[in-house]
Design an enzyme around this catalytic site. Structure first.
Site, PDB file in Angstrom:
ATOM      1  N   GLU A 166      12.667  55.711  61.435  1.00  0.00           N
ATOM      2  CA  GLU A 166      13.334  55.864  62.733  1.00  0.00           C
ATOM      3  C   GLU A 166      14.000  57.233  62.861  1.00  0.00           C
ATOM      4  O   GLU A 166      13.972  57.837  63.940  1.00  0.00           O
ATOM      5  CB  GLU A 166      14.350  54.729  62.947  1.00  0.00           C
ATOM      6  CG  GLU A 166      13.725  53.333  63.003  1.00  0.00           C
ATOM      7  CD  GLU A 166      12.617  53.195  64.038  1.00  0.00           C
ATOM      8  OE1 GLU A 166      12.680  53.861  65.097  1.00  0.00           O
ATOM      9  OE2 GLU A 166      11.662  52.433  63.803  1.00  0.00           O
ATOM     10  N   HIS A 178      11.584  59.724  63.947  1.00  0.00           N
ATOM     11  CA  HIS A 178      11.322  59.726  65.392  1.00  0.00           C
ATOM     12  C   HIS A 178      12.290  60.657  66.110  1.00  0.00           C
ATOM     13  O   HIS A 178      11.893  61.376  67.034  1.00  0.00           O
ATOM     14  CB  HIS A 178      11.463  58.307  65.968  1.00  0.00           C
ATOM     15  CG  HIS A 178      10.222  57.481  65.842  1.00  0.00           C
ATOM     16  ND1 HIS A 178       9.031  57.823  66.435  1.00  0.00           N
ATOM     17  CD2 HIS A 178       9.986  56.323  65.188  1.00  0.00           C
ATOM     18  CE1 HIS A 178       8.115  56.904  66.159  1.00  0.00           C
ATOM     19  NE2 HIS A 178       8.675  55.982  65.396  1.00  0.00           N
TER      20      HIS A 178
END
Ligand SMILES: [Zn+2]
Length: 94
Positions: A57, A60
């Site tokens: 994450e 990202h």
């Protein structure tokens, strides 16, 4: 803040690249500082699946996808298949 020298391999997938998976090597354990939902600074150490998910994450946020961690050969295969699938979804002009 910290990542272990020890690494682990997990088979990762992503909603950004649907239905494609690849083995990704990442640090096995991490320590991070973050702001929680009440704006409090927190620190945690994570290992295993949680460490893998957090790193995925955070990538990202940096514009990095799991395919950026695998060989260019494998990345090319996945991206070509996604392009092909995308083309087949676009209706042809009559
Ligand atoms: Zn993802």
């Amino acid at each position: 803040m910290w990542r272990s020298d020890e690494t682990t391999v997990a088979n990762e997938g992503c909603l950004s690249l649907p239905e494609h998976y690849a083995d990704v090597t990442r640090p096995a354990a991490i320590r991070l500082r973050y702001l929680d939902h009440e704006n409090e600074i927190r620190e945690i150490e994570a290992k295993g699946l949680l460490a893998t998910c957090i790193q995925h994450e955070i990538d990202h946020l940096d514009g990095v996808l799991f395919v950026d961690h695998i060989s260019s050969l494998k990345r090319g295969m996945i991206l070509r298949k996604l392009q092909k699938a995308k083309r087949s979804r676009v209706p042809e002009h009559v």
